[in-house]
Design a protein around this motif. Structure first.
Motif, mmCIF file in Angstrom:
data_model
loop_
_atom_site.group_PDB
_atom_site.id
_atom_site.type_symbol
_atom_site.label_atom_id
_atom_site.label_comp_id
_atom_site.label_asym_id
_atom_site.label_seq_id
_atom_site.Cartn_x
_atom_site.Cartn_y
_atom_site.Cartn_z
ATOM 1 N N SER A 49 1.050 -1.314 -0.126
ATOM 2 C CA SER A 49 0.116 0.209 0.094
ATOM 3 C C SER A 49 0.969 1.280 -0.071
ATOM 4 O O SER A 49 0.357 2.393 -0.410
ATOM 5 C CB SER A 49 -0.691 0.077 1.101
ATOM 6 O OG SER A 49 -2.127 0.760 0.779
ATOM 7 N N GLY A 50 2.143 1.090 0.147
ATOM 8 C CA GLY A 50 3.227 2.540 0.754
ATOM 9 C C GLY A 50 2.088 3.649 1.601
ATOM 10 O O GLY A 50 1.694 3.275 2.015
ATOM 11 N N MET A 117 3.252 -2.116 -7.780
ATOM 12 C CA MET A 117 4.543 -3.454 -6.510
ATOM 13 C C MET A 117 4.509 -4.474 -7.203
ATOM 14 O O MET A 117 5.887 -5.007 -7.267
ATOM 15 C CB MET A 117 3.568 -3.779 -5.322
ATOM 16 C CG MET A 117 4.765 -5.034 -4.527
ATOM 17 S SD MET A 117 3.822 -5.618 -3.196
ATOM 18 C CE MET A 117 2.407 -6.375 -4.086
ATOM 19 N N LEU A 118 4.430 -5.540 -7.900
ATOM 20 C CA LEU A 118 4.044 -7.236 -8.469
ATOM 21 C C LEU A 118 4.343 -6.589 -9.771
ATOM 22 O O LEU A 118 5.150 -7.913 -9.569
ATOM 23 C CB LEU A 118 2.346 -7.373 -9.149
ATOM 24 C CG LEU A 118 1.560 -7.375 -7.778
ATOM 25 C CD1 LEU A 118 -0.058 -8.318 -8.345
ATOM 26 C CD2 LEU A 118 2.249 -8.567 -6.881
ATOM 27 N N HIS A 119 5.167 -5.600 -9.880
ATOM 28 C CA HIS A 119 6.446 -5.363 -11.033
ATOM 29 C C HIS A 119 7.524 -6.327 -11.041
ATOM 30 O O HIS A 119 8.388 -6.744 -11.410
ATOM 31 C CB HIS A 119 6.042 -4.701 -12.247
ATOM 32 C CG HIS A 119 7.078 -3.121 -11.486
ATOM 33 N ND1 HIS A 119 6.279 -2.561 -10.501
ATOM 34 C CD2 HIS A 119 7.988 -2.627 -11.487
ATOM 35 C CE1 HIS A 119 6.512 -1.613 -10.021
ATOM 36 N NE2 HIS A 119 7.696 -1.895 -10.475
ATOM 37 N N PHE A 144 -7.327 -6.112 -8.331
ATOM 38 C CA PHE A 144 -7.802 -4.893 -9.512
ATOM 39 C C PHE A 144 -5.912 -5.056 -9.061
ATOM 40 O O PHE A 144 -5.085 -4.360 -7.855
ATOM 41 C CB PHE A 144 -7.769 -3.570 -8.471
ATOM 42 C CG PHE A 144 -9.105 -3.348 -9.382
ATOM 43 C CD1 PHE A 144 -9.819 -3.158 -10.388
ATOM 44 C CD2 PHE A 144 -9.922 -3.653 -7.378
ATOM 45 C CE1 PHE A 144 -11.261 -3.257 -10.435
ATOM 46 C CE2 PHE A 144 -11.664 -3.543 -7.928
ATOM 47 C CZ PHE A 144 -12.058 -3.233 -9.158
ATOM 48 N N ASN A 145 -5.191 -5.170 -9.473
ATOM 49 C CA ASN A 145 -3.420 -4.714 -10.042
ATOM 50 C C ASN A 145 -3.549 -3.288 -10.756
ATOM 51 O O ASN A 145 -3.739 -3.344 -12.268
ATOM 52 C CB ASN A 145 -3.531 -5.881 -10.062
ATOM 53 C CG ASN A 145 -1.397 -5.727 -10.387
ATOM 54 O OD1 ASN A 145 -0.706 -4.728 -9.423
ATOM 55 N ND2 ASN A 145 -0.706 -6.615 -10.973
ATOM 56 N N LEU A 146 -3.079 -2.148 -10.739
ATOM 57 C CA LEU A 146 -2.308 -1.588 -10.805
ATOM 58 C C LEU A 146 -0.949 -1.283 -10.953
ATOM 59 O O LEU A 146 -0.117 -0.667 -9.835
ATOM 60 C CB LEU A 146 -3.063 -0.144 -10.051
ATOM 61 C CG LEU A 146 -2.997 0.767 -11.184
ATOM 62 C CD1 LEU A 146 -3.035 0.715 -12.212
ATOM 63 C CD2 LEU A 146 -3.307 2.010 -10.636
ATOM 64 N N ASP A 147 -0.281 -1.770 -12.025
ATOM 65 C CA ASP A 147 1.205 -2.360 -12.008
ATOM 66 C C ASP A 147 1.158 -1.681 -13.649
ATOM 67 O O ASP A 147 1.026 -1.305 -14.519
ATOM 68 C CB ASP A 147 0.996 -3.172 -11.716
ATOM 69 C CG ASP A 147 2.878 -3.627 -11.362
ATOM 70 O OD1 ASP A 147 3.366 -2.719 -11.308
ATOM 71 O OD2 ASP A 147 2.605 -4.467 -11.055
#
Length: 219
Positions: A49-50, A117-119, A144-147
């Motif tokens: 989440s940062g 994050m997931l990248h 949801f993955n915004l990446d």
């Protein structure tokens, strides 16, 4: 990932985040898709989440919901507590390693989100993350993955050359921040999500090599 445990690096990254405004729309799209399902969420989990920007959009959209902030970085927790202070005890903060999501003590969720994050993950870790996210979600829940995602040969460099015209440019490049070699193709990610058990995912938003991936767990 050790850079995210450095207070100076985290301060440098967050203090000059040129992508923040660009990501407002896809975060709002996420909230609208959840609202459109007709069942307001009770629990939203933001992984990696940062500063809490994604979680804050969803908690404003769903004032009855509670949220869980989770990240591996202690310095990021300080920023998250500051950024999410308006929500008071609606937010729980849990430090944990997203590569082992199943080991983090988090209640079942109606929505799981992650942003930029997931990248950083290799393929094996990414596959495991989506399986764990599927298990974390209640039936009918949203992921949801915004990446950032790997682009076909040549395109990422073209995008990088012009992206600053639309986002502004950082005052200084982040010398420790390198992820180009680990950004997996978008199609590969979609395959992992579907293999984890989700309904066929889709891409509601994309700009250059940054995209919003949306998926739903079958009811």
């Amino acid at each position: 990932m050790q850079t995210w445990h450095s207070e100076s690096f985290v301060a440098e990254w967050s203090g000059d985040d040129v992508l923040s405004d660009m990501l407002t729309l896809p975060r709002q799209i996420s909230a609208a898709l959840v609202a459109g399902a007709g069942e307001p969420p009770e629990h939203i989990v933001d992984v990696g989440s940062g500063p809490g920007g994604y979680l804050s959009v969803l908690l404003r959209a769903f004032p009855q919901a509670r949220g869980t902030w989770t990240d591996t970085s202690g310095p990021m927790e300080e920023l998250g507590r500051e950024g999410l202070a308006e929500f008071g005890d609606r937010v729980t903060f849990v430090l944990g390693d997203a590569e082992e999501l199943a080991s983090i003590p988090i209640d079942r969720a109606d929505v799981v989100v992650s942003s930029r994050m997931l990248h950083h993950f290799q393929a094996e870790s990414l596959e495991r993350f989506y399986r764990d996210a599927f298990d974390l979600l209640e039936p009918g829940g949203f992921l949801f993955n915004l990446d950032h995602f790997g682009s076909p040969p040549g395109w990422e460099q073209r995008y990088r050359q012009i992206r600053g015209q639309f986002t502004g440019k950082r005052k200084e490049e982040l010398s420790q921040h390198r992820h180009e070699d680990t950004m997996l193709p978008l199609g590969q990610t979609l395959g992992y999500i579907e293999a984890a058990g989700f309904e066929k995912p889709d891409i509601p938003w994309r700009t250059f090599f940054t995209a919003l991936v949306a998926a739903r767990k079958p009811e």
